[in-house]
Design a protein around this motif. Structure first.
Motif, PDB file in Angstrom:
ATOM      1  N   THR A 135       0.418 -18.748   2.155  1.00  0.00           N
ATOM      2  CA  THR A 135       0.283 -19.859   1.208  1.00  0.00           C
ATOM      3  C   THR A 135      -1.044 -19.754   0.458  1.00  0.00           C
ATOM      4  N   GLN A 152       6.553 -25.403  -0.133  1.00  0.00           N
ATOM      5  CA  GLN A 152       7.150 -25.557   1.190  1.00  0.00           C
ATOM      6  C   GLN A 152       7.547 -27.019   1.412  1.00  0.00           C
ATOM      7  N   ASP A 203       7.413 -20.724  -1.988  1.00  0.00           N
ATOM      8  CA  ASP A 203       6.700 -20.713  -0.705  1.00  0.00           C
ATOM      9  C   ASP A 203       7.598 -21.294   0.375  1.00  0.00           C
ATOM     10  N   GLU A 204       8.205 -20.428   1.138  1.00  0.00           N
ATOM     11  CA  GLU A 204       9.082 -20.842   2.234  1.00  0.00           C
ATOM     12  C   GLU A 204      10.046 -21.923   1.783  1.00  0.00           C
TER      13      GLU A 204
HETATM   14 MG   LIG Z   1       2.422 -21.413   4.440  1.00  0.00          MG
END
Ligand SMILES: [Mg+2]
Ligand SMILES: Nc1ncnc2c1ncn2[C@@H]1O[C@H](COP(=O)(O)OP(=O)(O)O)[C@@H](O)[C@H]1O
Length: 587
Positions: A382, A423, A503-504
């Motif tokens: 991240t 995320q 991000d994820e």
């Molecule tokens: Mg992360």
């Protein structure tokens, strides 16, 4: 000097209202003169009453009564003017300050928000501003009126009897000293009281935010005890304040009474023995002293509030003085269109807390390429992604977009080319439509719907009670995480960015919504430079290249097949995760 004194800066906010301010000051002057004048006039009532039976005296009585009435009216008008206008200016100052504070917070770098407890922030934005508001409303005007009125009263007293006035003025410092001592003590107690209340509030907050954890760990009793102790301390602090308050009033009254009696005694002798003044003068003098004491008490209280205001103002100015940490160059680069080329060149990064999080990272993502970054949590994925839109600046090395160091870019232009699906998706309070169009408020309904369809979000949105107009966010409809993710994807799609950072985006979803989100993401990635961060390796198999990040270093790099063949960290993780997936499938 950059750090100008507080008062001067408040003046900047008041300047546009200078006409109202002048008028308010004028009203204050009138009000301050009216009070001694009223006493002076009222004392003229006494002689005609004492000389009863004469018609001339009756006329005089009418006249004096009318004059006092007129003065009272004038004072009332002036008081209205000073109060209303003074408040107007004060509130304008607060409004300006509040607005600037909000605007400033919007532009501070994320670093600031990490280092400052959010509770402290909110307290800046609310409490301190509220305290200042209180000071700036009636109080700032009172601070000027009170001494003016006291001065006028003293002048009147001198005119009535300079001997007695001197006597009073000799006693005044004593009273002032007592008031100041008490005020100081009161301030300390008040501060402690507020601190306790703030502690109590943050305990409340903590428990509300963490209620599930408290309940799951059976910690209710422990929390109750913790709260109970704090509650008791708060009670004690508040009672200390009340005790002081209870002491203060009678003390001051007693001092006042003693003073009055002394004055009456001395004054009586002046009237009876020396015949230096009439009885009406003595009564007027007593009235004046009453007014004087009232003004002094008011001033003491104002002084206290003013000090609190100064502290609050200082804290606000401190926040306002924080530089927005991401500085922009004067001739920053702004490009309307880009290919979407990203380059990391020997990048190292550390948060302000100290430890190096990224070490000597170098890689390149060519236009249209999909590069995945995988690795254990805490590896720095991240962090790495946040360097591209320049949420943070590198510690050493450089990040380049389209060949230019991000530090040379115009921040707004750079960020306009980057779409991020984070995320944790946050929906703002507003409608679904507004949330999708967050980065593109001028988008048409058709465009919004198109983006929603592309993100596989249209179907569930039209089933919501009010479709695209359904209210979401903190107090709105509850959406599942998968639905939030798809709204976030639609949001990113609508902006049509050349560079996409995921991000994820699928990490916390159940497999059904993961499939949908995955499909939506694939559409989103088409023709864009994409950096896809994933914990679950199954979702990045098709990336052109995969980088494995471990403890802030790139430890492996290659396509899915290459990495599997190499038998390193990637193949181990992959095997583990496939096993897990198969296990879940069997259940
Ligand atoms: Mg992360
Ligand atoms: N705001 C921050 N301040 C200080 N340290 C941080 C911050 N954010 C993350 N870290 C630390 O940096 C490391 C990498 O975090 P992160 O980039 O979030 O990893 P990942 O996304 O790979 O899970 C972790 O050790 C984490 O504790």
């Amino acid at each position: 000097m950059r750090h100008r004194r507080g008062l001067v800066r408040l003046w900047d906010y008041a300047k546009p209202s200078w006409r109202r301010l002048t008028l308010a000051l004028l009203c204050m002057g009138v009000e301050a003169v009216c009070v001694p004048l009223m006493i002076w006039t009222a004392k003229e009532l006494l002689p005609p009453i004492l000389q009863s039976g004469q018609s001339q005296a009756l006329r005089r009585l009418d006249l004096v009564a009318l004059a006092v009435l007129a003065l009272g009216l004038l004072k009332g008008l002036a008081s209205y003017g000073h109060y209303y206008l003074g408040n107007y200016v004060g509130q304008r100052v607060i409004q300006g300050l509040r607005g600037d504070l909000f605007w400033h917070l919007l532009r501070l770098s994320p670093r600031f928000f990490e280092e400052t407890r959010s509770g402290k922030l909110i307290s800046h934005l609310t409490n301190d501003v509220a305290v200042l508001q209180q000071v700036l409303s009636e109080n700032i005007a009172q601070v000027l009126v009170t001494p003016l009125m006291a001065l006028g009263t003293v002048v009147l007293m001198f005119l009535l009897s300079w001997r007695l006035t001197l006597l009073v003025l000799l006693g005044a410092p004593l009273l002032a000293w007592v008031l100041q001592q008490m005020g100081r003590k009161m301030r300390r107690v008040t501060e402690r009281m507020q601190q306790r209340l703030a502690d109590l509030t943050s305990l409340f907050q903590e428990v509300v935010l963490g209620i599930r954890i408290v309940q799951c760990f059976n910690a209710e009793e422990r929390e109750r005890q913790r709260f109970g102790a704090e509650n008791e301390r708060t009670f004690a602090a508040i009672m200390k304040g009340h005790q002081l308050q209870a002491l203060m009033t009678p003390t001051i009254e007693w001092i006042g009474l003693t003073g009055m009696l002394l004055l009456l005694w001395f004054g009586g002798r002046e009237v009876i023995l020396a015949q230096r003044m009439g009885a009406e003068d003595l009564i007027a003098l007593l009235g004046s002293v009453q007014v004087l004491i009232t003004q002094m008490r008011k001033f003491g209280r104002l002084h206290l509030i003013l000090q609190q205001g100064r502290a609050a103002g200082q804290r606000i100015l401190e926040v306002l003085d924080l530089p927005p940490e991401i500085p922009q160059k004067p001739n920053a680069i702004a490009l309307p269109d880009i290919q979407g080329h990203i380059q990391f060149d020997h990048v190292s990064f550390q948060y302000s807390s100290g430890e190096m999080v990224l070490h000597d990272i170098s890689f390149e993502v060519r236009p249209g390429e999909v590069v995945a970054i995988a690795g254990p949590s805490g590896a720095g994925k991240t962090t790495l992604a946040n360097l591209i839109p320049r949420l943070y600046d590198v510690t050493s090395g450089s990040v380049r977009v389209e060949g230019y160091d991000v530090r040379d870019w115009d921040l707004a232009s750079l960020r306009s080319h980057i779409g991020i699906v984070p995320q944790e998706v946050l929906l703002f309070t507003g409608t679904v439509r507004e949330n999708i169009a967050y980065g593109q408020p001028e988008a048409s309904d058709e465009e919004v719907e198109w983006a929603a369809r592309m993100a596989y979000a249209h179907e569930f949105i039209v089933r919501l009670p009010q479709g695209y107009q359904t209210w979401v966010g903190e107090r709105g409809a509850k959406l599942s995480r998968g639905q939030c993710q798809r709204i976030a994807i639609a949001r990113a799609l609508l902006r049509n960015p050349r560079i996409l950072i995921l991000d994820e985006a699928t990490s916390a979803l159940d497999s059904e919504s993961e499939t949908l989100v995955q499909k939506a993401l694939e559409r989103l990635m088409e023709g864009r430079t994409t950096l896809i961060i994933a914990h679950r390796l199954s979702s990045i198999r098709h990336a052109h290249r995969i980088l494995i990040l471990d403890q802030g270093r790139i430890v492996e790099e290659g396509s899915h097949e290459e990495l599997l063949g190499r038998g390193g960290l990637y193949s181990k993780l992959y095997e583990l995760q496939s096993l897990q997936a198969r296990g879940e499938g069997l259940e």
